[in-house]
Write an enzyme that holds these catalytic residues in place. Structure first.
Site, mmCIF file in Angstrom:
data_model
loop_
_atom_site.group_PDB
_atom_site.id
_atom_site.type_symbol
_atom_site.label_atom_id
_atom_site.label_comp_id
_atom_site.label_asym_id
_atom_site.label_seq_id
_atom_site.Cartn_x
_atom_site.Cartn_y
_atom_site.Cartn_z
ATOM 1 N N ASP A 11 -2.077 -18.666 1.072
ATOM 2 C CA ASP A 11 -3.002 -19.426 0.219
ATOM 3 C C ASP A 11 -3.680 -20.524 1.028
ATOM 4 O O ASP A 11 -4.898 -20.719 0.972
ATOM 5 C CB ASP A 11 -2.294 -19.984 -1.032
ATOM 6 C CG ASP A 11 -0.983 -20.704 -0.713
ATOM 7 O OD1 ASP A 11 -0.486 -20.613 0.431
ATOM 8 O OD2 ASP A 11 -0.442 -21.376 -1.627
ATOM 9 N N ASP B 94 -6.078 -7.247 4.430
ATOM 10 C CA ASP B 94 -7.228 -6.669 3.731
ATOM 11 C C ASP B 94 -8.086 -7.795 3.161
ATOM 12 O O ASP B 94 -9.304 -7.838 3.335
ATOM 13 C CB ASP B 94 -6.727 -5.742 2.606
ATOM 14 C CG ASP B 94 -7.870 -5.145 1.816
ATOM 15 O OD1 ASP B 94 -8.856 -4.701 2.432
ATOM 16 O OD2 ASP B 94 -7.779 -5.130 0.568
ATOM 17 N N LYS C 213 3.741 -15.374 3.071
ATOM 18 C CA LYS C 213 4.049 -16.135 1.859
ATOM 19 C C LYS C 213 5.559 -16.324 1.849
ATOM 20 O O LYS C 213 6.269 -15.910 0.930
ATOM 21 C CB LYS C 213 3.526 -15.357 0.632
ATOM 22 C CG LYS C 213 3.583 -16.119 -0.679
ATOM 23 C CD LYS C 213 2.545 -17.208 -0.793
ATOM 24 C CE LYS C 213 2.757 -18.006 -2.067
ATOM 25 N NZ LYS C 213 1.916 -19.222 -2.128
ATOM 26 N N ASP D 252 -11.927 -9.552 4.760
ATOM 27 C CA ASP D 252 -13.194 -9.654 4.014
ATOM 28 C C ASP D 252 -13.678 -11.102 4.000
ATOM 29 O O ASP D 252 -14.859 -11.382 4.153
ATOM 30 C CB ASP D 252 -13.023 -9.181 2.557
ATOM 31 C CG ASP D 252 -13.338 -7.699 2.373
ATOM 32 O OD1 ASP D 252 -13.137 -6.932 3.330
ATOM 33 O OD2 ASP D 252 -13.787 -7.312 1.274
ATOM 34 N N TYR E 149 0.820 -1.211 0.000
ATOM 35 C CA TYR E 149 0.000 0.000 0.000
ATOM 36 C C TYR E 149 0.855 1.262 0.000
ATOM 37 O O TYR E 149 0.435 2.300 -0.497
ATOM 38 C CB TYR E 149 -0.900 0.038 1.242
ATOM 39 C CG TYR E 149 -2.148 -0.795 1.140
ATOM 40 C CD1 TYR E 149 -2.081 -2.172 1.009
ATOM 41 C CD2 TYR E 149 -3.406 -0.194 1.199
ATOM 42 C CE1 TYR E 149 -3.234 -2.928 0.944
ATOM 43 C CE2 TYR E 149 -4.560 -0.945 1.133
ATOM 44 C CZ TYR E 149 -4.468 -2.312 1.004
ATOM 45 O OH TYR E 149 -5.616 -3.051 0.939
HETATM 46 C C1 IPM Z 1 -10.341 -1.672 4.030
HETATM 47 C C2 IPM Z 1 -10.558 -1.119 2.651
HETATM 48 C C3 IPM Z 1 -9.424 -0.171 2.293
HETATM 49 C C4 IPM Z 1 -8.132 -0.973 2.347
HETATM 50 C C5 IPM Z 1 -9.585 0.537 0.937
HETATM 51 C C6 IPM Z 1 -10.866 1.317 0.849
HETATM 52 C C7 IPM Z 1 -8.407 1.429 0.626
HETATM 53 O O1 IPM Z 1 -10.695 -2.152 1.735
HETATM 54 O O2 IPM Z 1 -10.277 -0.861 4.993
HETATM 55 O O3 IPM Z 1 -10.234 -2.893 4.173
HETATM 56 O O4 IPM Z 1 -7.769 -1.653 1.373
HETATM 57 O O5 IPM Z 1 -7.466 -0.909 3.382
HETATM 58 MG MG MG Z 2 -10.759 -4.077 2.619
#
Ligand code: IPM
Ligand code: MG
Length: 354
Positions: free
Chosen positions: A221, A245, A189, A249, A140
Site C-alpha cells: 500500500d 500486475d 504485505k 500498470d 493466480y
Molecule cells: C498482464 C495482464 C495479465 C495478468 C492478464 C491478461 C491475465 O494483466 O500481463 O499484466 O494479469 O498477468
Molecule cells: Mg496486468
C-alpha cells in the site's frame, strides 16, 4: 532462430504486425534468419478450437526459442467460466513455459516527460525502474473454488508460495540489481499475509549472497503511494504475482502510457516469452489507434535476452527514441504540436529508422 508469434485478441494483432515488420528489417540489416510460426491463444483460440490454449500452440511454443505475444481477452468472452476464458490461455502458457520471472522495465523517454500525468519535478531527468514480478505462482495459480451455500455462494482464491519459488525469483532479481544501481526493494504485505512473511525471510536469506546490493522492504500500500510521490527512490522492485500486475500498470503511467511498456518473461529453461504489458484494448481494436511501441520494445528485449543480439536491440530502442524525437505520436501519448500517427504508420516509421 525460431520464433512463435501469437497475435491473440483485440489490438494484439495490430501491434504484433508492427513488431514482425521491425524484425524483418533487423533480418535484412543484420543478416540473420528468423523463422516465424504463428499460433492461436486466448479468445482467438476459443473461437477456432473451443480451447483457450490448444495443444498445438503449446507444442509450437516449446519448439521455438522465443514467443512474442500481443494480448488476450475481450468482452466477447467475459461471461465464460474461468477455465474457458482467454486469460486462462495466457496463464497456462506462462506456466507451461516455466517463465517465473517477468521483467517489466518502466523507462521514461525524456521527450515524453509531459505526457506523464506526474509533474516534471517528480520525474526529474528521467526514470528507469525495473519491476521483477513473480509470474507463475500466488493467487493466480493457487487453489480456487466456488461453492454453493445456503442460498448464496462462497468463493476463494489462495495465495500459495513455497521457499523454492521465492528463492529462484529472488536470485534473478538480485542479479538484475547487480547490473543496475544495486538497489532492490521487496514489496509485500508482511504486516498481514503469511506468504509475504515467508517472502521476507527467504529474500533476506538470499541477500547474504549479495552483500553488494542494498535491500529494502516496503508494504504494497505504501509502495503504491511512493511510486507516485517519489518514483526515483526505486531501482529494482521485486514482488509477487498480483502485486506486480497492479504496480506495473501504475508504473507505466509514470512513463506516459501503458502502451509504451515491454516485458520479458524467463525461467530456468531457454525459452523466453515477450509481451507488451498492455491488454487487448477492445475499445480501439481494429481502428489503427493502438501504440505498437510496447510490442516493438518487447521484441528488442527478445533480441537481447533470447538471441544475444545486443547491437540490434539497442538499434531498435534508438529507432523508437528517434521517432519520438521527431514528434510522431500515437493517440495515447499525443500532445499539442506533435504529429499524430496510427499503429501502422508508427510501425513503418520505426522499422525505417532501424
Ligand atoms: C498482464 C495482464 C495479465 C495478468 C492478464 C491478461 C491475465 O494483466 O500481463 O499484466 O494479469 O498477468
Ligand atoms: Mg496486468
Amino acid at each position: 532462430m525460431k520464433i512463435t508469434i501469437i497475435p491473440g485478441d483485440g489490438i494484439g494483432k495490430e501491434v504484433i504486425n508492427q513488431a514482425v515488420k521491425m524484425l524483418k528489417k533487423v533480418e535484412s540489416k543484420y543478416g540473420c534468419n528468423f523463422e516465424f510460426n504463428e499460433a492461436l491463444l486466448g479468445g482467438a483460440a476459443i473461437d477456432a478450437t473451443g480451447n483457450p490454449i490448444p495443444e498445438e500452440t503449446i507444442h509450437k511454443c516449446k519448439n521455438s526459442e522465443a514467443v512474442i505475444l500481443g494480448a488476450v481477452g475481450g468482452p466477447k468472452w467475459d461471461s465464460h467460466p474461468g477455465d474457458l476464458r482467454p486469460e486462462k490461455g495466457l496463464l497456462s502458457l506462462r506456466k507451461e513455459l516455466g517463465v517465473f520471472a517477468n521483467l517489466r522495465p518502466a523507462i521514461l523517454f525524456p521527450q515524453l516527460k509531459s505526457a506523464s500525468t506526474l509533474k516534471e519535478e517528480v520525474l526529474g531527468d528521467g526514470l528507469d525502474i525495473m519491476i521483477v514480478r513473480e509470474l507463475i505462482g500466488g493467487a493466480y495459480f493457487g487453489e480456487k473454488k466456488r461453492i454453493d451455500i445456503d442460498g448464496g455462494q462462497r468463493a476463494y482464491d489462495t495465495i500459495d508460495y513455497c521457499t523454492r519459488d521465492i528463492e529462484r525469483i529472488a536470485k534473478k532479481a538480485f542479479e538484475v540489481a547487480r547490473k543496475r544501481d544495486k538497489k532492490l526493494t521487496l514489496i509485500d504485505k508482511a504486516n498481514v499475509l503469511e506468504t509475504s512473511r515467508l517472502w521476507r525471510e527467504v529474500v533476506t536469506k538470499i541477500s547474504e549472497d549479495y552483500k553488494d546490493i542494498e535491500l529494502n522492504y516496503m508494504y504494497v500500500d505504501n509502495a503504491a503511494m511512493q511510486l507516485i510521490k517519489n518514483p526515483k527512490q526505486f531501482d529494482v522492485i521485486l514482488t509477487e504475482n498480483m502485486f506486480g500486475d497492479i504496480l506495473s500498470d501504475e508504473a507505466s503511467m509514470l512513463t506516459g502510457s501503458l502502451g509504451m511498456l515491454p516485458s520479458a518473461s524467463v525461467g530456468e529453461g531457454s525459452i523466453g516469452l515477450y509481451e507488451p504489458i498492455h491488454g487487448s484494448a477492445p475499445d480501439i481494436a481494429g481502428l489503427d489507434k493502438a501504440n505498437p511501441i510496447g510490442a516493438i520494445m518487447s521484441t528488442a528485449m527478445m533480441l537481447r535476452y533470447s538471441f544475444n543480439m545486443e547491437d540490434a536491440a539497442k538499434d531498435v530502442e534508438a529507432a523508437v527514441s528517434r521517432i519520438i524525437d521527431k514528434g510522431y505520436r500515437t493517440g495515447d501519448i499525443m500532445e499539442q504540436g506533435m504529429k499524430i500517427v496510427g499503429t501502422e504508420q508508427m510501425g513503418d516509421l520505426i522499422a525505417e529508422k532501424v
